[in-house]
Design an enzyme around this catalytic site. Structure first.
Site, mmCIF file in Angstrom:
data_model
loop_
_atom_site.group_PDB
_atom_site.id
_atom_site.type_symbol
_atom_site.label_atom_id
_atom_site.label_comp_id
_atom_site.label_asym_id
_atom_site.label_seq_id
_atom_site.Cartn_x
_atom_site.Cartn_y
_atom_site.Cartn_z
ATOM 1 N N GLY A 393 0.799 -1.208 0.000
ATOM 2 C CA GLY A 393 0.000 0.000 0.000
ATOM 3 C C GLY A 393 0.838 1.265 0.000
ATOM 4 O O GLY A 393 2.047 1.235 -0.256
ATOM 5 N N ARG A 395 2.117 3.151 2.346
ATOM 6 C CA ARG A 395 3.328 3.159 3.172
ATOM 7 C C ARG A 395 4.425 2.336 2.524
ATOM 8 O O ARG A 395 5.588 2.737 2.518
ATOM 9 C CB ARG A 395 3.043 2.647 4.587
ATOM 10 C CG ARG A 395 4.238 2.853 5.533
ATOM 11 C CD ARG A 395 3.983 2.312 6.940
ATOM 12 N NE ARG A 395 4.995 2.747 7.887
ATOM 13 C CZ ARG A 395 6.157 2.134 8.107
ATOM 14 N NH1 ARG A 395 6.460 1.029 7.432
ATOM 15 N NH2 ARG A 395 7.012 2.595 9.000
ATOM 16 N N CYS A 396 4.070 1.178 1.981
ATOM 17 C CA CYS A 396 5.059 0.329 1.316
ATOM 18 C C CYS A 396 5.748 1.062 0.161
ATOM 19 O O CYS A 396 6.923 0.838 -0.111
ATOM 20 C CB CYS A 396 4.399 -0.927 0.762
ATOM 21 S SG CYS A 396 3.806 -2.093 1.991
ATOM 22 N N MET A 397 5.007 1.936 -0.520
ATOM 23 C CA MET A 397 5.525 2.590 -1.720
ATOM 24 C C MET A 397 6.315 3.857 -1.424
ATOM 25 O O MET A 397 6.693 4.577 -2.356
ATOM 26 C CB MET A 397 4.367 2.925 -2.664
ATOM 27 C CG MET A 397 3.698 1.723 -3.277
ATOM 28 S SD MET A 397 2.499 2.158 -4.547
ATOM 29 C CE MET A 397 1.252 3.027 -3.591
#
Length: 406
Positions: A393, A395-397
């Site tokens: 999502g 945050r991951c990106m």
């Protein structure tokens, strides 16, 4: 300039992204498992969705920098460029001398450094190289189409390294496929004038795996680290020792190791648990009950850790370490089992906080999004039909490089 991130929620000032590139188009069904993907995103749409996230960030006063730009900026030095190319070839597993030579010549001939970086990210197909006059036996029987694998997970910039205070953990990734991604951060933090004096509290050549999605800065003194599918207990102990005993100017006094389920759906701590406001967190309902949480602090010896199991619910633990009484846990999917599983799979709990009470979320997780709004959170919604296929999502990106400290 360096980096400073001592929390998860204060105003975000600078962030590192990677816009999906041709590495996505080098995914095929046959090699998805090898490359740690579940599906094949449509690149054009994925790029437009990623651009929408970058636009939200910039509209909220965040400076956006890109992984390929920063890496390209250090390759203007011909010696660094040569070092980078040879290291890339070695880490890609290219061993036959004739192939090493051809790959080096192919990459070295690319004059534009940004194009060179993007080519290493995209993967090199066998048909891209000139024919080898002395083909090895392996070359005759090799059917795999790539000389160097694509790196489709690169748009999840959170994982290869993590900013902890004013230092970084340059991570040893769980899989060989993803460990190659850390070469770009390695060169940025070695050679880029804005970042080359940043201290490392973990390094990519350490023995045990740790990934950035498992590292949350709860405060200037406390970090939480997930014991997950991709981060080992041994790595967390080593990180704690590096912080407590081997780092100058460290403010961290406590590492909270949080044991989460070991499965792809619960890949990292930030897929089940993110902070959205001073006292509010999104959470997967399956980890709302009793969890195994361990407190790591300095022991009495020169390199000794004190490890204590905490017998408290997660909200009580957060209340204790954040010094606030009214912790609010917002369950993904509103606690409904079916909705929670669906929206968890699409990273409903994986939000990026750009300032207290303001988060970037995927549009597809509408139940969780409504619940966030009911709790007074302002949501900045981005499209997500293609980006979400990579199982990560907002945050991951994103890799925050600078946040306000208070």
């Amino acid at each position: 300039m360096g980096v400073v991130v001592r929390n998860e929620i204060m105003p975000l000032k600078k962030v590192l992204l990677h816009r999906p590139g041709k590495e996505i188009e080098n995914l095929t069904p046959e090699y998805l498992e090898r490359l740690l993907f579940d599906d094949i995103p449509w690149l054009e749409k994925a790029q437009s969705e990623h651009d929408a996230m970058a636009k939200v960030l910039e509209e909220n006063g965040v400076e956006v920098v890109y992984l390929d730009d920063l890496t390209a900026e250090v390759l203007h030095d011909s010696k660094v460029k040569e070092e980078f190319i040879y290291q890339f070839i070695a880490e890609a597993g290219v061993k036959y001398p004739g192939t090493v030579k051809r790959v080096y010549e192919y990459l070295n001939a690319i004059q534009d450094n940004k194009e060179l970086v993007r080519t290493t990210m995209a993967g090199i197909r066998r048909k891209d190289l000139p024919a080898d006059k002395q083909v090895s036996l392996a070359g005759f029987v090799q059917k795999y189409p790539f000389v160097t694998d694509p790196m489709p997970n690169l748009y999840f910039t959170r994982d290869p390294f993590a900013v902890i205070g004013d230092k970084i953990s340059l991570n040893k990734m769980y899989s060989v496929t993803r460990n190659r991604e850390t070469i770009y951060a390695d060169y940025i933090f070695k050679y880029h004038p804005d970042y080359n004096d940043t201290q490392k509290v973990y390094n990519r050549d350490f023995d045990n795996a740790i990934e950035g999605g498992d590292i949350l800065n709860l405060s200037a003194e406390v970090i939480a680290v997930g014991i997950s599918q991709r981060t080992t207990p041994e790595a967390i102990e080593e990180l704690a020792r590096q912080l407590f005993f081997k780092t100058e100017g460290n403010l961290i006094t406590t590492v909270l190791a949080i044991d989460i389920p070991k499965s792809r759906a619960y890949m990292h701590l930030d897929t089940v648990f993110t902070q959205v406001d001073y006292n509010k967190f999104t959470i997967h309902p399956h980890i709302q009950g009793p969890l195994q949480v361990f407190e790591l602090t300095k022991g009495e010896g020169s390199n000794e850790l004190k490890i204590e199991k905490l017998n408290m619910e997660l909200d009580k633990i957060l209340s204790t370490y954040l010094h606030t009484e009214d912790i609010v846990l917002i369950p993904c999917g509103g606690g409904d089992d079916i909705v929670a599983e669906r929206e968890q799979w699409n990273d409903g709990s994986n939000t990026l906080c750009i300032k207290p009470g303001h988060v970037i979320v995927y549009s597809r997780n509408y139940i969780t999004n409504e619940l966030l709004e009911q709790h007074g959170i302002t949501i900045h919604v981005i499209p997500s039909s293609e980006l979400s296929r990579g199982r990560g999502g907002p945050r991951c990106m994103s890799m925050p490089l600078l946040r306000e400290e208070k």
